[in-house]
Every structure is written in structure tokens, then in C-alpha cells.
Design a protein around this motif. Structure first.
Motif, PDB file in Angstrom:
ATOM      1  N   TYR A  59       0.960  -1.263   0.013  1.00 22.43           N
ATOM      2  CA  TYR A  59      -0.040   0.059  -0.030  1.00 22.43           C
ATOM      3  C   TYR A  59       0.890   1.207  -0.087  1.00 22.43           C
ATOM      4  N   TYR A  60       1.998   1.245   0.768  1.00 17.64           N
ATOM      5  CA  TYR A  60       2.963   2.132   0.845  1.00 17.64           C
ATOM      6  C   TYR A  60       3.574   2.818  -0.466  1.00 17.64           C
ATOM      7  N   ARG A  61       4.125   1.550  -1.216  1.00 16.59           N
ATOM      8  CA  ARG A  61       4.836   1.796  -2.433  1.00 16.59           C
ATOM      9  C   ARG A  61       3.730   2.283  -3.541  1.00 16.59           C
ATOM     10  N   ILE A  62       2.617   1.897  -3.371  1.00 13.26           N
ATOM     11  CA  ILE A  62       1.684   2.480  -4.437  1.00 13.26           C
ATOM     12  C   ILE A  62       1.523   4.026  -4.328  1.00 13.26           C
ATOM     13  N   ALA A  63       1.183   4.138  -3.011  1.00 15.16           N
ATOM     14  CA  ALA A  63       0.811   5.735  -2.598  1.00 15.16           C
ATOM     15  C   ALA A  63       2.060   6.459  -2.924  1.00 15.16           C
ATOM     16  N   GLU A  64       3.380   6.037  -2.959  1.00 17.19           N
ATOM     17  CA  GLU A  64       4.276   6.879  -3.341  1.00 17.19           C
ATOM     18  C   GLU A  64       4.481   7.229  -4.699  1.00 17.19           C
ATOM     19  N   LYS A  65       3.650   6.418  -5.529  1.00 16.47           N
ATOM     20  CA  LYS A  65       3.739   6.873  -6.843  1.00 16.47           C
ATOM     21  C   LYS A  65       2.441   7.215  -7.424  1.00 16.47           C
ATOM     22  N   SER A  66       1.258   7.114  -6.609  1.00 15.37           N
ATOM     23  CA  SER A  66      -0.030   7.406  -7.009  1.00 15.37           C
ATOM     24  C   SER A  66      -0.999   7.611  -5.966  1.00 15.37           C
ATOM     25  N   ASN A  67      -2.161   8.567  -6.018  1.00 13.70           N
ATOM     26  CA  ASN A  67      -2.701   8.733  -4.858  1.00 13.70           C
ATOM     27  C   ASN A  67      -4.296   8.265  -5.349  1.00 13.70           C
ATOM     28  N   VAL A  68      -4.421   7.830  -6.912  1.00 13.02           N
ATOM     29  CA  VAL A  68      -5.361   7.203  -7.322  1.00 13.02           C
ATOM     30  C   VAL A  68      -5.550   5.852  -7.740  1.00 13.02           C
ATOM     31  N   HIS A  69      -4.415   5.112  -7.069  1.00  7.36           N
ATOM     32  CA  HIS A  69      -4.430   3.516  -7.200  1.00  7.36           C
ATOM     33  C   HIS A  69      -4.355   3.062  -5.997  1.00  7.36           C
ATOM     34  N   GLY A  70      -4.851   1.699  -5.951  1.00  5.99           N
ATOM     35  CA  GLY A  70      -4.710   0.829  -4.634  1.00  5.99           C
ATOM     36  C   GLY A  70      -4.679  -0.522  -5.121  1.00  5.99           C
ATOM     37  N   PHE A  71      -4.756  -1.296  -3.959  1.00  4.58           N
ATOM     38  CA  PHE A  71      -4.939  -3.000  -4.391  1.00  4.58           C
ATOM     39  C   PHE A  71      -5.900  -3.402  -3.257  1.00  4.58           C
ATOM     40  N   PRO A  72      -6.685  -4.592  -3.856  1.00  8.97           N
ATOM     41  CA  PRO A  72      -7.771  -5.105  -2.999  1.00  8.97           C
ATOM     42  C   PRO A  72      -7.051  -6.286  -2.216  1.00  8.97           C
ATOM     43  N   SER A  73      -6.438  -6.041  -1.073  1.00  9.77           N
ATOM     44  CA  SER A  73      -6.008  -7.163  -0.204  1.00  9.77           C
ATOM     45  C   SER A  73      -6.227  -7.092   1.379  1.00  9.77           C
ATOM     46  N   GLY A  74      -5.791  -7.607   2.159  1.00 12.22           N
ATOM     47  CA  GLY A  74      -6.237  -7.632   3.648  1.00 12.22           C
ATOM     48  C   GLY A  74      -5.923  -6.559   4.066  1.00 12.22           C
ATOM     49  N   VAL A  75      -6.506  -6.452   5.311  1.00 21.03           N
ATOM     50  CA  VAL A  75      -6.960  -5.257   6.276  1.00 21.03           C
ATOM     51  C   VAL A  75      -5.776  -5.001   7.253  1.00 21.03           C
ATOM     52  N   CYS A  76      -5.130  -6.139   7.778  1.00 20.85           N
ATOM     53  CA  CYS A  76      -4.168  -6.111   8.618  1.00 20.85           C
ATOM     54  C   CYS A  76      -2.712  -5.972   7.632  1.00 20.85           C
ATOM     55  N   THR A  77      -1.866  -4.894   8.180  1.00 17.05           N
ATOM     56  CA  THR A  77      -0.715  -4.382   7.152  1.00 17.05           C
ATOM     57  C   THR A  77       0.558  -5.230   7.442  1.00 17.05           C
ATOM     58  N   THR A  78       0.492  -6.530   8.240  1.00 15.50           N
ATOM     59  CA  THR A  78       1.828  -7.101   8.253  1.00 15.50           C
ATOM     60  C   THR A  78       1.797  -8.565   7.583  1.00 15.50           C
ATOM     61  N   LEU A  79       0.584  -8.698   6.869  1.00 15.56           N
ATOM     62  CA  LEU A  79       0.261 -10.095   6.019  1.00 15.56           C
ATOM     63  C   LEU A  79       1.505 -10.139   5.086  1.00 15.56           C
ATOM     64  N   GLY A  80       2.041 -11.462   4.769  1.00 16.90           N
ATOM     65  CA  GLY A  80       3.020 -11.778   4.018  1.00 16.90           C
ATOM     66  C   GLY A  80       1.932 -11.746   2.509  1.00 16.90           C
ATOM     67  N   ILE A  81       2.583 -11.151   1.578  1.00 16.96           N
ATOM     68  CA  ILE A  81       1.993 -11.347   0.354  1.00 16.96           C
ATOM     69  C   ILE A  81       2.060 -12.931  -0.248  1.00 16.96           C
ATOM     70  N   GLY A  82       3.059 -13.550   0.092  1.00 15.07           N
ATOM     71  CA  GLY A  82       3.267 -14.864  -0.364  1.00 15.07           C
ATOM     72  C   GLY A  82       2.325 -15.876   0.310  1.00 15.07           C
ATOM     73  N   GLY A  83       1.670 -15.908   1.274  1.00 19.42           N
ATOM     74  CA  GLY A  83       0.693 -16.951   1.848  1.00 19.42           C
ATOM     75  C   GLY A  83      -0.769 -15.986   1.624  1.00 19.42           C
ATOM     76  N   HIS A  84      -0.789 -14.827   1.827  1.00 14.23           N
ATOM     77  CA  HIS A  84      -1.825 -14.008   2.068  1.00 14.23           C
ATOM     78  C   HIS A  84      -2.666 -14.194   0.573  1.00 14.23           C
ATOM     79  N   PHE A  85      -1.939 -14.109  -0.757  1.00 12.12           N
ATOM     80  CA  PHE A  85      -2.526 -14.019  -1.831  1.00 12.12           C
ATOM     81  C   PHE A  85      -3.091 -15.616  -2.176  1.00 12.12           C
ATOM     82  N   SER A  86      -2.218 -16.500  -1.794  1.00 15.47           N
ATOM     83  CA  SER A  86      -2.487 -17.668  -2.231  1.00 15.47           C
ATOM     84  C   SER A  86      -3.673 -18.259  -1.778  1.00 15.47           C
ATOM     85  N   GLY A  87      -4.303 -17.698  -0.641  1.00 13.92           N
ATOM     86  CA  GLY A  87      -5.748 -18.093  -0.235  1.00 13.92           C
ATOM     87  C   GLY A  87      -6.888 -17.324  -0.904  1.00 13.92           C
TER      88      GLY A  87
END
Ligand SMILES: Cc1cc2nc3c(=O)[nH]c(=O)nc-3n(C[C@H](O)[C@H](O)[C@H](O)COP(=O)(O)OP(=O)(O)OC[C@H]3O[C@@H](n4cnc5c(N)ncnc54)[C@H](O)[C@@H]3O)c2cc1C
Ligand SMILES: *[C@@H]1O[C@H](CO)[C@@H](O)[C@H](O)[C@H]1NC(C)=O
Ligand SMILES: *[C@@H]1O[C@H](CO)[C@@H](O)[C@H](O)[C@H]1NC(C)=O
Ligand SMILES: *[C@@H]1O[C@H](CO)[C@@H](O)[C@H](O)[C@H]1NC(C)=O
Ligand SMILES: *[C@@H]1O[C@H](CO)[C@@H](O)[C@H](O)[C@H]1NC(C)=O
Ligand SMILES: *[C@@H]1O[C@H](CO)[C@@H](O)[C@H](O)[C@H]1NC(C)=O
Ligand SMILES: *[C@@H]1O[C@H](CO)[C@@H](O)[C@H](O)[C@H]1NC(C)=O
Ligand SMILES: *[C@@H]1O[C@H](CO)[C@@H](O)[C@H](O)[C@H]1NC(C)=O
Length: 534
Positions: A158-186
Motif C-alpha cells: 500500500y505504501y509503495r503504491i501511494a508513493e507513485k499515485s494517490n488514485v491507485h490501490g490494491f484489494p488485499s487484507g486489512v492487517c498490514t503485516t500479512l505476507g503477500i506470499g501466503g496471503h494471496f495464495s488463499g
């Protein structure tokens, strides 16, 4: 959430005293494994910098750093033989080849949030492949896409996206310490689920290390495997090195709110109404329902229901919409907070107003608790009498919480078989039941009691939840469902949890598994076994 922040010194001592290091029966195997690793890793960064054994002073620290559930961590009966903190993709490849050759089970850890601790515990001699150092995020705004490595967290993304744009985001988890590796796979879901679906619905490519240590991409793994890793829990198919995602568009200002009502303030009627309204609202509006027990002292208890909302637009539009669709809630302008999309990720994660978005770069969850979670899907409205039952169980148990997340919108448009994630149209909402406790409330000794309480709530809701199968969300991993007979992944047993997690996609997943990992190297207590050949 009740948190005990000074828990750590106590725990470290406890572990060192109570957990023995696993010595594999054959110590030659152990030496051979370590000798194998440098031979198999081709890198300018030596793999020896990445290998930690219990002899290394930082072993214990790294081991517990991302072991997020104290229940599973402290009841583990053995420690890993080694932790490989991959510093380069070839270190992960070597871990696969050498673990396979020398018969160690590999447990893969990205963010360490597995509710049953399967990324850092095992009953057999095992090695942890820790992906946390592989956390690069490369965003290409010209194509609105990004490559994100498995060890990156949702917060970093979320942070890196916001560095580049304030009109982009990504639909994923609410907790901010989830690992992309495990989180997306489910699957991966958050407050954009109604607008943009799951994380995997916005994944367009991936890098996967297979059981032979090869790095595959979408083209070389083939569409079947690419289908399976989107929602099938990658643990069964290989190691995710990185995902390529399509960013989504968000407005420069969004609106969030939290409205709370107790039973005395009409919460039952509102919760009943919410079930009919929330899944049918326009996609831009997501309203989570969160009931929790409140004890005013003595026997004076109630339930307070929070309606937590996210609107892709400004307060004016939200108020107009609510006035038409859900006037009973009585949302007012004072309830509404306008902010940028990235600030709204902080709001959902529970950071206080005014926190700098730099907190998104904190990669480790600091407040660890003992916890047990379970999940349900609902396809029919819970009648008022069912809500009364729920409230009563909540007030009896007290430490428990419930989150009800509305479906509808984009989730209605994607078919059950488009990806391995099968819980789509027809669901009104998904529910998380969670119970948490601390060391002072009995810690590991109280595990059996709290786990039993979580089952009590789950059983009470059986008449209202989905059935045949009673569906469950793999990201809310729950070892209660399916077989508990042995840790061999017997196919018949797997069919039980397979039907709950994957519905009709289970057999196709087992078929893909038979092709990419026929010897079942990648496995855990709830992985997908190869489809037996006939
Ligand atoms: C506090 C909290 C909040 C949560 N909120 C949400 C939410 O909002 N939305 C949601 O969808 N889920 C949520 N979850 C569930 C979360 O998505 C899952 O626990 C997810 O599996 C976590 O991924 P991880 O990498 O952090 O965990 P890990 O424990 O590291 O991994 C989870 C599983 O995936 C495997 N795995 C990890 N990395 C890889 C890899 N690189 N390749 C292959 N397999 C891998 C592990 O072996 C393990 O089986 C939440 C969990 C917690 C504890
Ligand atoms: C771990 O300890 C061994 C010696 O026991 C050493 O060779 C190795 O470099 C250490 N690893 C790290 C990452 O410090
Ligand atoms: C750990 O240290 C002990 C003694 O210092 C040594 O015998 C053992 O081989 C070491 N183990 C590893 C994995 O390095
Ligand atoms: C219960 O607690 C609430 C909130 O403190 C209070 O308003 C109410 O009067 C109490 N009821 C009784 C019966 O004590
Ligand atoms: C809500 O609707 C009522 C009646 O239609 C109208 O009078 C009122 O102005 C509306 N309020 C808002 C905030 O749109
Ligand atoms: C945060 O708090 C400040 C000061 O209390 C207030 O002015 C501001 O509106 C708040 N912002 C949000 C988004 O809540
Ligand atoms: C847990 O049980 C052990 C063994 O019975 C006991 O020594 C310890 O004090 C208990 N801990 C707590 C927090 O109750
Ligand atoms: C398996 O689960 C059932 C029902 O929850 C329970 O009665 C049984 O004791 C469990 N068996 C094992 C081996 O844990």
C-alpha cells in the motif's frame, strides 16, 4: 484486542527450556543437507549468510519474529533444524532441492500469519524457508502493474503504491503485516472486495519454484497451475517467489465511518437489516459488521455492533446513498471521515487518526496473542432468533469476537471455477469467529478451554451457516475441519477439508497437484494431495 506487550522476555525463556531441538535420526543427513545447500545455490550472495541453525545467536529471534500465533508457537513440540532466510531466489531453489534430497520437510513462511502456525511448526524434522528478505516491489505506472515479492507485506505494498499515485490501490487484507506470499495464495480479501474482488482476481502472472527447484512463470507453469495457485493455497504446488499484479483505480478521496449500536439501541434490528442491504449495495460501498460482547460489570452485559464502512467517494455521495439504501442506520456527516485511500488502509488496520503512513513499513506484528479462529459463509439471512442466539453466546463467552464481511458486487460476477477460489455468487457474507487470550489469562495452559469455546460458538451457528459442505475460507485456516486422524494426507481425509475450502474445485486441484508435484513434496496438514491415478 487485549494485548500483553511485555510478553516476550518470558516467552523466550520458556521456549529455550521447553522445546528441544529436533535431531534427525540420521545426523549424516543433517550434515549432508548443509553441504548440499552451497552446491545448489548459484549466487553472488553466499547462502551461508542465509542459514541459521540453533547454534546461531539470532536463530531464536528470527524464529519467533514471525511466529504470530502464540497458541501454535508455544505448543510446538519441536524446533526447525534450520531456518533459511533466503537472500536471493537461488537460496529458495537450493532449499527445495536439498530438503527433498535429504528428506526434510520444508515449511514456507512469508508473513507468518497462518492461523494454525503451519508456516513455522511441524511434527517431523523440518526446515523453515523464510521469504521475508525477498520483499521488493517494482511498480510500473505506465502499465499500472507491479511485481511484488513474496516477503513483502500488504502494508509495504500500500505504501509503495501511494508513493507513485494517490488514485491507485490494491484489494488485499486489512492487517498490514500479512505476507503477500501466503496471503494471496488463499485468495486475499479486504474492504475493496465488493468493487474489485480478491487479490488473486487482480494477479496476472507469478513466479513459482516447483518441486524440482525450477523457477516457472505463468507461461512455463501453464494455465492449470496458474489457476491452482490463485486460491488453492500455494503450499501444495510450490513456492511463490513473486506475484505480478494489476493495480486498481481509486478516487483521490474516500470516506470511512464507524457507527456503533448496542442491543438497547436497536442493534438486533439493524444487524438483521444489514444482512439484506450490505450485499446489495453499490460496489463502491463496503460495510463490515462487527458484534462484540460488552460487560458493564456485574451481570450487566450487552452486545455492541459496529458498522464499519468504506466508500470510494466523498461524504456527500455516501450520505445520499445511505439515505436511500440504509436510512435505519442513521449515518450522519459527523460519522464520516474523508481521507486518501492509503490513509484509509491505516484506519482499517486500527492505527489512530494522525498516524504517519510510515507505519505501513513496520513489517512485524508487535502484539502477539494466543488465538483460535474459525470461519463460515452465509447464503441466507440469519433470522432474528439466530441473532439472539449469537448475542447470547458472545455474552457468555466474552473474549470472543465476530467479523461479518459482506459479499455481492464483483464477487457475484466471477464464476466459481475461474480461479481455484470457489466461494463466489450466492454468498451474502463471510464470517470470522476469533477468540484471543494472553499469558495472564492462562496462556498455553488455557488453550484447550479457549479452543473449546470457539467450537461452541461455531456449533451454535451451524443452523444458519452454509451446509453440505459447511464452507470455510482457507486463509482462515482451521485444523478442526476435515479429518484429525493422522498427519498423513490421505486422499479420503483431504476430500473433507477440500470440499469445505474449495468446493467443486478440489478434484481439479488434486489433478493439478498430481502433475506438478506427484511425489507430494510440498505438503502440510491441510495441503492438497495428488489425485490417485486409476
Ligand atoms: C491479524 C490477521 C489479520 C488477517 N486479515 C486478513 C484479511 O484482512 N484478509 C484475508 O484474506 N486474510 C486475512 N488474514 C489471514 C491471512 O491472509 C492468512 O493467514 C495468510 O495465509 C497469511 O499469509 P502470510 O504469508 O502472512 O502467512 P504465513 O504463515 O507465512 O503463510 C501462510 C501459509 O502460506 C504458506 N506460504 C507462505 N508463503 C508462501 C510462499 N511464498 N509460497 C508458498 N506458500 C507460502 C505457508 O506455508 C502457510 O501454509 C489475517 C490473519 C491475521 C493473523
Ligand atoms: C551461523 O553460525 C555458523 C557457525 O556455527 C556460521 O558459519 C554462520 O555464518 C552463521 N550464520 C549466520 C547467518 O550468521
Ligand atoms: C552446534 O554447536 C555444537 C557445539 O558447539 C556442535 O557440536 C554442532 O555441530 C553445531 N551444530 C551445527 C548445526 O552447527
Ligand atoms: C447497565 O449498564 C449500562 C451502561 O453502563 C447502564 O446504562 C445501565 O443502566 C445498566 N443497567 C443495569 C440494570 O444496571
Ligand atoms: C434524505 O432523504 C430525505 C427524504 O427523502 C430528505 O429530506 C433528506 O434531505 C435526505 N438527506 C440527505 C443527507 O440526503
Ligand atoms: C484527525 O484528528 C484531527 C484533530 O483531532 C481532526 O482535525 C481531523 O479531522 C481528524 N482526521 C480524521 C481523518 O479523522
Ligand atoms: C501452566 O502449567 C504449568 C504446569 O502445570 C505450570 O507450572 C504453570 O505455572 C502454568 N502456567 C500458567 C500461566 O498457569
Ligand atoms: C477428532 O475430532 C473429533 C470431533 O471433534 C473428536 O471427538 C476426536 O477426539 C478427535 N480425534 C483426535 C484423534 O483428535
Amino acid at each position: 484486542m487485549k494485548i500483553s506487550s511485555s510478553i516476550f522476555p518470558i516467552i523466550s525463556i520458556f521456549i529455550l527450556l521447553s522445546i528441544s531441538s529436533v535431531t534427525p535420526s540420521d545426523s549424516d543427513d543433517f550434515d549432508d543437507f548443509f553441504q548440499c545447500l552451497p552446491k545448489q545455490s548459484d549466487s553472488s550472495i553466499p547462502i551461508t549468510d542465509a542459514i541459521l541453525t540453533p547454534n546461531n545467536s539470532s536463530f531464536q529471534y528470527i524464529y519467533q519474529l514471525r511466529a504470530n500465533n502464540l497458541r501454535t508457537f508455544l505448543s510446538a513440540t519441536s524446533r526447525p533444524v534450520a531456518i533459511i532466510t533466503a537472500l536471493h531466489p537461488s537460496h529458495a531453489q537450493a532449499a527445495v532441492i536439498c530438503a527433498k534430497r535429504h528428506d526434510f520437510q520444508l515449511r514456507i513462511r512469508s508473513g507468518g500469519h497462518d492461523y494454525e502456525g503451519l508456516s513455522y511448526t511441524s511434527d517431523v524434522p523440518f526446515v523453515i524457508l523464510d521469504m521475508f528478505n525477498l520483499n521488493s516491489i517494482d511498480i510500473d505506472m505506465s502499465t499500472e502493474t507491479a511485481w511484488v515479492q513474496a516477503g513483502a507485506t500488504t502494508g509495504e505494498l500500500y505504501y509503495r503504491i501511494a508513493e507513485k499515485s494517490n488514485v491507485h490501490g490494491f484489494p488485499s487484507g486489512v492487517c498490514t503485516t500479512l505476507g503477500i506470499g501466503g496471503h494471496f495464495s488463499g485468495g486475499g480479501y479486504g474492504f475493496l472486495i465488493r468493487k474489485y474482488g480478491l487479490s488473486i482476481d487482480n494477479v496476472i502472472d507469478a513466479q513459482l519454484i516447483d518441486a524440482n527447484g525450477r523457477i516457472l512463470n505463468r507461461k512455463s507453469m501453464g494455465e492449470d497451475v496458474f489457476w491452482a495457485i490463485r486460491g488453492g493455497g500455494t503450499t501444495s504446488f510450490g513456492i511463490i517467489l513473486s506475484w505480478r499484479i494489476k493495480l486498481v483505480r481509486v478516487p483521490p478521496r474516500v470516506t470511512v465511518f464507524t457507527v456503533q449500536r448496542t442491543l438497547e439501541q436497536g442493534a438486533t434490528e439493524l444487524a438483521y437489516r444489514w444482512q439484506q442491504v450490505a450485499p446489495k449495495l453499490p460496489k463502491d460501498l463496503f460495510i463490515r459488521l462487527q458484534p462484540e460482547p460488552i460487560n458493564n460489570g456485574g451481570n450487566n452485559k450487552t452486545v455492541r455492533v459496529s458498522f464499519i464502512g468504506h466508500f470510494l467517494g466523498q461524504a456527500d455521495g455516501l450520505l445520499r446513498l445511505m439515505n436511500v439504501s440504509f436510512p435505519e442506520l442513521g449515518l450522519t456527516r459527523n460519522d464520516c471521515l474523508e481521507m486518501s485511500w492509503v490513509e484509509s488502509t491505516l484506519y482499517w488496520a486500527g492505527f489512530s487518526n494522525g498516524s504517519s503512513i510510515d507505519v505501513l513499513l513496520d513489517r512485524v506484528a508487535v502484539n502477539k496473542v494466543f488465538a483460535k479462529e474459525k470461519s463460515d459463509y452465509y447464503k441466507a439471512v440469519i433470522p432474528k432468533q439466530g441473532l439472539e442466539t449469537l448475542w447470547q453466546v458472545l455474552m457468555d463467552i466474552e473474549d470472543i469476537f465476530v467479523q461479518m464481511n459482506p459479499y455481492g458486487g464483483r464477487m457475484e460476477e466471477i464464476s466459481d471455477s475461474e480461479t481455484a477460489f470457489a466461494h463466489r455468487a450466492g454468498n451474502l457474507f463471510k464470517v470470522l469467529y476469533g477468540i484471543q487470550w494472553s499469558e495472564s489469562e492462562g496462556g498455553v495452559n488455557a488453550t484447550a478451554r479457549y479452543v473449546e469455546l470457539s467450537r461452541r460458538l461455531y456449533n451454535a451457528m451451524a443452523p444458519y451457516a452454509s451446509s453440505n459442505p459447511r464452507e470455510a475460507f482457507i486463509n482462515y485456516r482451521d485444523l478442526d475441519i476435515g479429518s484429525n486422524e493422522s498427519d498423513e494426507t490421505d486422499f479420503e481425509d483431504a476430500k473433507e477439508y477440500g470440499a469445505k475450502y474449495f468446493r467443486n474445485n478440489f478434484i481439479r486441484l488434486a489433478d493439478v497437484k498430481a502433475k506438478i508435484d506427484p511425489k507430494n513434496f510440498f505438503k502440510n496438514e491441510q495441503s492438497i494431495p495428488p489425485l490417485p491415478s486409476h
